[in-house]
Design a protein around this motif. Sequence first.
Motif, PDB file in Angstrom:
ATOM      1  N   SER A  21      52.432 105.961   3.170  1.00 10.59           N
ATOM      2  CA  SER A  21      52.598 107.410   3.327  1.00 10.59           C
ATOM      3  C   SER A  21      51.264 108.067   3.653  1.00 10.59           C
ATOM      4  O   SER A  21      51.165 108.914   4.552  1.00 10.59           O
ATOM      5  CB  SER A  21      53.164 108.025   2.045  1.00 10.59           C
ATOM      6  N   PHE A  22      50.227 107.661   2.936  1.00 11.47           N
ATOM      7  CA  PHE A  22      48.922 108.287   3.112  1.00 11.47           C
ATOM      8  C   PHE A  22      48.188 107.791   4.356  1.00 11.47           C
ATOM      9  O   PHE A  22      47.240 108.442   4.799  1.00 11.47           O
ATOM     10  CB  PHE A  22      48.066 108.091   1.858  1.00 11.47           C
ATOM     11  N   SER A  23      48.613 106.677   4.934  1.00 14.42           N
ATOM     12  CA  SER A  23      47.995 106.266   6.200  1.00 14.42           C
ATOM     13  C   SER A  23      48.273 107.311   7.275  1.00 14.42           C
ATOM     14  O   SER A  23      47.412 107.610   8.115  1.00 14.42           O
ATOM     15  CB  SER A  23      48.526 104.895   6.639  1.00 14.42           C
ATOM     16  N   GLY A  24      49.481 107.888   7.247  1.00 14.53           N
ATOM     17  CA  GLY A  24      49.794 108.964   8.175  1.00 14.53           C
ATOM     18  C   GLY A  24      48.987 110.212   7.890  1.00 14.53           C
ATOM     19  O   GLY A  24      48.585 110.936   8.805  1.00 14.53           O
ATOM     20  N   THR A  25      48.722 110.455   6.609  1.00 13.50           N
ATOM     21  CA  THR A  25      47.893 111.600   6.234  1.00 13.50           C
ATOM     22  C   THR A  25      46.474 111.436   6.765  1.00 13.50           C
ATOM     23  O   THR A  25      45.859 112.404   7.229  1.00 13.50           O
ATOM     24  CB  THR A  25      47.866 111.759   4.704  1.00 13.50           C
TER      25      THR A  25
ATOM     26  N   LEU B 126      45.481 109.856   9.489  1.00  9.67           N
ATOM     27  CA  LEU B 126      45.472 110.170  10.921  1.00  9.67           C
ATOM     28  C   LEU B 126      45.647 111.664  11.146  1.00  9.67           C
ATOM     29  O   LEU B 126      44.963 112.263  11.993  1.00  9.67           O
ATOM     30  CB  LEU B 126      46.578 109.385  11.630  1.00  9.67           C
ATOM     31  N   HIS B 127      46.541 112.275  10.395  1.00  3.03           N
ATOM     32  CA  HIS B 127      46.791 113.711  10.513  1.00  3.03           C
ATOM     33  C   HIS B 127      45.504 114.508  10.268  1.00  3.03           C
ATOM     34  O   HIS B 127      45.126 115.369  11.077  1.00  3.03           O
ATOM     35  CB  HIS B 127      47.869 114.100   9.490  1.00  3.03           C
ATOM     36  N   GLU B 128      44.828 114.204   9.168  1.00  2.00           N
ATOM     37  CA  GLU B 128      43.623 114.964   8.826  1.00  2.00           C
ATOM     38  C   GLU B 128      42.483 114.684   9.802  1.00  2.00           C
ATOM     39  O   GLU B 128      41.697 115.582  10.128  1.00  2.00           O
ATOM     40  CB  GLU B 128      43.181 114.649   7.397  1.00  2.00           C
ATOM     41  N   TRP B 129      42.380 113.450  10.276  1.00  2.00           N
ATOM     42  CA  TRP B 129      41.319 113.145  11.234  1.00  2.00           C
ATOM     43  C   TRP B 129      41.560 113.847  12.565  1.00  2.00           C
ATOM     44  O   TRP B 129      40.606 114.215  13.257  1.00  2.00           O
ATOM     45  CB  TRP B 129      41.191 111.630  11.401  1.00  2.00           C
TER      46      TRP B 129
ATOM     47  N   ASP C  16      59.239 123.653  15.023  1.00  2.00           N
ATOM     48  CA  ASP C  16      58.000 123.947  15.743  1.00  2.00           C
ATOM     49  C   ASP C  16      56.803 123.262  15.086  1.00  2.00           C
ATOM     50  O   ASP C  16      55.790 122.995  15.740  1.00  2.00           O
ATOM     51  CB  ASP C  16      57.752 125.459  15.788  1.00  2.00           C
ATOM     52  N   PHE C  17      56.912 122.992  13.800  1.00  2.00           N
ATOM     53  CA  PHE C  17      55.865 122.279  13.065  1.00  2.00           C
ATOM     54  C   PHE C  17      55.937 120.783  13.356  1.00  2.00           C
ATOM     55  O   PHE C  17      54.943 120.147  13.718  1.00  2.00           O
ATOM     56  CB  PHE C  17      56.039 122.544  11.569  1.00  2.00           C
ATOM     57  N   THR C  18      57.126 120.209  13.224  1.00  2.00           N
ATOM     58  CA  THR C  18      57.268 118.754  13.357  1.00  2.00           C
ATOM     59  C   THR C  18      57.124 118.269  14.792  1.00  2.00           C
ATOM     60  O   THR C  18      56.910 117.076  15.018  1.00  2.00           O
ATOM     61  CB  THR C  18      58.628 118.294  12.811  1.00  2.00           C
ATOM     62  N   SER C  19      57.221 119.172  15.768  1.00  2.00           N
ATOM     63  CA  SER C  19      57.109 118.754  17.163  1.00  2.00           C
ATOM     64  C   SER C  19      55.681 118.830  17.695  1.00  2.00           C
ATOM     65  O   SER C  19      55.447 118.553  18.873  1.00  2.00           O
ATOM     66  CB  SER C  19      58.028 119.607  18.048  1.00  2.00           C
ATOM     67  N   THR C  20      54.724 119.203  16.851  1.00  2.00           N
ATOM     68  CA  THR C  20      53.331 119.206  17.294  1.00  2.00           C
ATOM     69  C   THR C  20      52.795 117.776  17.324  1.00  2.00           C
ATOM     70  O   THR C  20      53.266 116.903  16.588  1.00  2.00           O
ATOM     71  CB  THR C  20      52.449 120.055  16.362  1.00  2.00           C
ATOM     72  N   LEU C  21      51.805 117.549  18.160  1.00  3.26           N
ATOM     73  CA  LEU C  21      51.252 116.197  18.291  1.00  3.26           C
ATOM     74  C   LEU C  21      50.665 115.701  16.979  1.00  3.26           C
ATOM     75  O   LEU C  21      50.873 114.544  16.595  1.00  3.26           O
ATOM     76  CB  LEU C  21      50.188 116.168  19.391  1.00  3.26           C
ATOM     77  N   ILE C  22      49.964 116.551  16.270  1.00  2.00           N
ATOM     78  CA  ILE C  22      49.287 116.115  15.050  1.00  2.00           C
ATOM     79  C   ILE C  22      50.280 115.697  13.968  1.00  2.00           C
ATOM     80  O   ILE C  22      50.068 114.702  13.267  1.00  2.00           O
ATOM     81  CB  ILE C  22      48.333 117.225  14.534  1.00  2.00           C
ATOM     82  N   VAL C  23      51.383 116.422  13.846  1.00  2.00           N
ATOM     83  CA  VAL C  23      52.395 116.069  12.848  1.00  2.00           C
ATOM     84  C   VAL C  23      53.153 114.816  13.291  1.00  2.00           C
ATOM     85  O   VAL C  23      53.402 113.909  12.490  1.00  2.00           O
ATOM     86  CB  VAL C  23      53.362 117.245  12.611  1.00  2.00           C
ATOM     87  N   ALA C  24      53.509 114.748  14.571  1.00  5.91           N
ATOM     88  CA  ALA C  24      54.216 113.567  15.077  1.00  5.91           C
ATOM     89  C   ALA C  24      53.377 112.309  14.903  1.00  5.91           C
ATOM     90  O   ALA C  24      53.902 111.248  14.533  1.00  5.91           O
ATOM     91  CB  ALA C  24      54.568 113.766  16.550  1.00  5.91           C
ATOM     92  N   ALA C  25      52.074 112.411  15.138  1.00  4.99           N
ATOM     93  CA  ALA C  25      51.197 111.240  15.003  1.00  4.99           C
ATOM     94  C   ALA C  25      51.187 110.731  13.569  1.00  4.99           C
ATOM     95  O   ALA C  25      51.308 109.521  13.322  1.00  4.99           O
ATOM     96  CB  ALA C  25      49.785 111.595  15.455  1.00  4.99           C
ATOM     97  N   GLY C  26      51.044 111.646  12.616  1.00  5.97           N
ATOM     98  CA  GLY C  26      51.046 111.231  11.214  1.00  5.97           C
ATOM     99  C   GLY C  26      52.372 110.627  10.797  1.00  5.97           C
ATOM    100  O   GLY C  26      52.422 109.617  10.091  1.00  5.97           O
ATOM    101  N   GLN C  27      53.463 111.246  11.242  1.00  8.70           N
ATOM    102  CA  GLN C  27      54.783 110.741  10.894  1.00  8.70           C
ATOM    103  C   GLN C  27      55.052 109.374  11.524  1.00  8.70           C
ATOM    104  O   GLN C  27      55.665 108.507  10.907  1.00  8.70           O
ATOM    105  CB  GLN C  27      55.855 111.742  11.321  1.00  8.70           C
ATOM    106  N   CYS C  28      54.594 109.187  12.762  1.00 11.44           N
ATOM    107  CA  CYS C  28      54.786 107.887  13.411  1.00 11.44           C
ATOM    108  C   CYS C  28      54.041 106.797  12.661  1.00 11.44           C
ATOM    109  O   CYS C  28      54.555 105.685  12.490  1.00 11.44           O
ATOM    110  CB  CYS C  28      54.313 107.950  14.862  1.00 11.44           C
TER     111      CYS C  28
END
Length: 270
Positions: free
Chosen positions: A211-215, A217-220, A237-249
């Motif tokens: 879970s925190f590995s995505g965090t 990437l998100h924070e970086w 609109d939040f979940t479709s941003t690149l930064i959120v999608a990257a962390g979730q992926c």
Amino acid sequence: MIKAYLLGLSLLLLNTSCGQTPTAVKPEASQTFSLTGIPEGTRWPCQDYIHGYNSSEMSCLRLPEAGNGHPSVDVLIAYPDFTPAQRAKIQDAVREFGQQWEQMRAEAAAPNESSLGKCIEASASRELFAVASTWPEIARNTPAAIAWAILNVQYMFEHHANTRTILTVSPIDRSGIMGMTNLGSDTANSENGNIMLGLPSLNNSSFTGLSFSGTLLHEWLHRKGYTHPLTGYKDPDFTSTLIVAAGQCMRNRSNSYAFSLFDNSNIEYE
């Protein structure tokens, strides 16, 4: 004596007639070892960093060569101000991040063509570039955005490796978040990767190192200027941003169909 000589000669002729030219046995190549038995010149992970941390307070993130003048680098990540259980979870997160980053590099020369990149592309449609990004407007598209985002994080890691600057993770006692950091920029390659992780979330057994590995990437990505609305995971609109999608992926190992959006927790945003 004569019989022995003739026997040896006959064996030599027999071997030669079968196409086997007698050769001398070559000695094995020698290798210089230190008094510890370890080959001299052996390089240890993050050995060039000066620090006083013990092994439970830090991780060495070893990143593979990225091509085009981006060699393999070591980044020392320190997180001393946490409990042993919290540090163990952070270690797991760094390890998971490193494994997925290495897999991304192994899968494709272009990050957007990797499993991680394709997952991000399937989910991201908003705020694809950092605030005031240096990427030219005329060349902006989703594949380019993903490749540029990954390259920006690579630049951040290289800054730490080249300057031997320790990347620090600090605690923040705040509910409703996984992590937090200051917004940076993609216009400078000297941005550090220092971030904070939420203690309530670290103490929550539902959130693993994955879970925190995505965090991470998100924070970086925040450190490189990427943003999202201050709404939360229930906002498209939040979940479709690149930064959120990257962390979730990353926290779902590139499976965009298994997104965990924290619906059953108090996590609002990162």
